[in-house]
Scaffold this motif. Sequence first.
Motif, PDB file in Angstrom:
ATOM      1  N   LYS A  48       0.851  -1.193   0.000  1.00 25.47           N
ATOM      2  CA  LYS A  48       0.000   0.000   0.000  1.00 25.47           C
ATOM      3  C   LYS A  48       0.880   1.234   0.000  1.00 25.47           C
ATOM      4  O   LYS A  48       1.895   1.289   0.693  1.00 25.47           O
ATOM      5  CB  LYS A  48      -0.901   0.027   1.239  1.00 25.47           C
ATOM      6  CG  LYS A  48      -1.998  -1.014   1.196  1.00 25.47           C
ATOM      7  CD  LYS A  48      -3.002  -0.753   2.288  1.00 25.47           C
ATOM      8  CE  LYS A  48      -3.985  -1.906   2.375  1.00 25.47           C
ATOM      9  NZ  LYS A  48      -4.844  -1.802   3.556  1.00 25.47           N
ATOM     10  N   GLU A  49       0.477   2.217  -0.778  1.00 22.52           N
ATOM     11  CA  GLU A  49       1.231   3.469  -0.849  1.00 22.52           C
ATOM     12  C   GLU A  49       0.533   4.533  -0.010  1.00 22.52           C
ATOM     13  O   GLU A  49      -0.673   4.703  -0.096  1.00 22.52           O
ATOM     14  CB  GLU A  49       1.280   3.964  -2.306  1.00 22.52           C
ATOM     15  CG  GLU A  49       1.665   2.890  -3.287  1.00 22.52           C
ATOM     16  CD  GLU A  49       2.963   3.215  -3.997  1.00 22.52           C
ATOM     17  OE1 GLU A  49       3.629   4.198  -3.612  1.00 22.52           O
ATOM     18  OE2 GLU A  49       3.308   2.458  -4.921  1.00 22.52           O
ATOM     19  N   TYR A  50       1.308   5.230   0.790  1.00 26.11           N
ATOM     20  CA  TYR A  50       0.754   6.303   1.599  1.00 26.11           C
ATOM     21  C   TYR A  50       1.348   7.623   1.176  1.00 26.11           C
ATOM     22  O   TYR A  50       2.561   7.732   0.989  1.00 26.11           O
ATOM     23  CB  TYR A  50       1.057   6.075   3.082  1.00 26.11           C
ATOM     24  CG  TYR A  50       0.319   4.889   3.647  1.00 26.11           C
ATOM     25  CD1 TYR A  50      -0.917   5.072   4.249  1.00 26.11           C
ATOM     26  CD2 TYR A  50       0.834   3.612   3.531  1.00 26.11           C
ATOM     27  CE1 TYR A  50      -1.618   3.989   4.749  1.00 26.11           C
ATOM     28  CE2 TYR A  50       0.143   2.520   4.024  1.00 26.11           C
ATOM     29  CZ  TYR A  50      -1.074   2.712   4.631  1.00 26.11           C
ATOM     30  OH  TYR A  50      -1.770   1.646   5.116  1.00 26.11           O
ATOM     31  N   LYS A  51       0.509   8.634   1.004  1.00 24.65           N
ATOM     32  CA  LYS A  51       1.013   9.963   0.669  1.00 24.65           C
ATOM     33  C   LYS A  51       1.638  10.590   1.901  1.00 24.65           C
ATOM     34  O   LYS A  51       1.281  10.258   3.025  1.00 24.65           O
ATOM     35  CB  LYS A  51      -0.156  10.840   0.203  1.00 24.65           C
ATOM     36  CG  LYS A  51      -0.679  10.464  -1.158  1.00 24.65           C
ATOM     37  CD  LYS A  51      -1.663  11.522  -1.633  1.00 24.65           C
ATOM     38  CE  LYS A  51      -2.410  11.030  -2.846  1.00 24.65           C
ATOM     39  NZ  LYS A  51      -3.866  11.061  -2.676  1.00 24.65           N
ATOM     40  N   PRO A  65       6.060  10.355   2.332  1.00 23.16           N
ATOM     41  CA  PRO A  65       5.286   9.282   1.720  1.00 23.16           C
ATOM     42  C   PRO A  65       5.956   7.949   2.005  1.00 23.16           C
ATOM     43  O   PRO A  65       7.180   7.895   2.122  1.00 23.16           O
ATOM     44  CB  PRO A  65       5.351   9.577   0.220  1.00 23.16           C
ATOM     45  CG  PRO A  65       6.062  10.844   0.062  1.00 23.16           C
ATOM     46  CD  PRO A  65       6.600  11.296   1.360  1.00 23.16           C
ATOM     47  N   ARG A  87       5.703   3.353   1.687  1.00 23.12           N
ATOM     48  CA  ARG A  87       5.070   2.136   1.177  1.00 23.12           C
ATOM     49  C   ARG A  87       5.113   1.087   2.277  1.00 23.12           C
ATOM     50  O   ARG A  87       6.119   0.910   2.928  1.00 23.12           O
ATOM     51  CB  ARG A  87       5.870   1.609  -0.020  1.00 23.12           C
ATOM     52  CG  ARG A  87       5.794   2.500  -1.225  1.00 23.12           C
ATOM     53  CD  ARG A  87       5.898   1.675  -2.472  1.00 23.12           C
ATOM     54  NE  ARG A  87       7.220   1.130  -2.664  1.00 23.12           N
ATOM     55  CZ  ARG A  87       8.042   1.532  -3.631  1.00 23.12           C
ATOM     56  NH1 ARG A  87       7.658   2.459  -4.454  1.00 23.12           N
ATOM     57  NH2 ARG A  87       9.216   0.977  -3.764  1.00 23.12           N
TER      58      ARG A  87
END
Lengths: 91, 98
Positions: A53-56, A73, A75
């Motif tokens: 999942k990628e987080y800003k 950001p 991952r």
Amino acid sequence: MNKSELIKAFSEKNAISTDEATIIVNTFFDSIRNALLTNQRVELRGLGSFKVKEYKGYTGRNPKTGETVSVQPKRLPFFRAGKELKDFINS
Amino acid sequence: MSEKTLTKADVIDMIYDKTTRNRSEVKKLVESLLQLTKEAIKRDNLLLVSGLGKFEAYSKKARKGRNPQTEESIMLPPRKVVVFRLSRKFRSEVNEDE
């Protein structure tokens, strides 16, 4: 249980050498690692699936000091247990 | 985001390349390994994989739930769930190439 105990159990159960068991177990987990490092999904029937999942990034605040901090950001790999694993540990 | 998914068949291929065994033997071994990981998680509630993370099983109490579609209230039974916790090393590796 840790990885070396798993290798031992695996070699005994299948009557294969510790060397071969080590190669197989390491290749197994390395393939998961490498897939996640290159942002691939992993789907292993019987166990579950992994997804990155990628987080800003965002500007957060330290609630204690009120200080503003910028959160980079990031991952993060996530694992979802498959139905077989869920059923198995509850059986 | 890549659409490629690593599957069991890919893992079998990679192991096949590193052993002198035929594919059906490798497949059997991979199934056996998957079974052992499940058994380890069930028996110890913990499987540690250095460089990757750990699989942990923990118990959840029974709780009241609701079927959102019918509004029916039901009792969810106590159960065990499995979570995966990333190792610190792997977490930083996943974020290295930014």
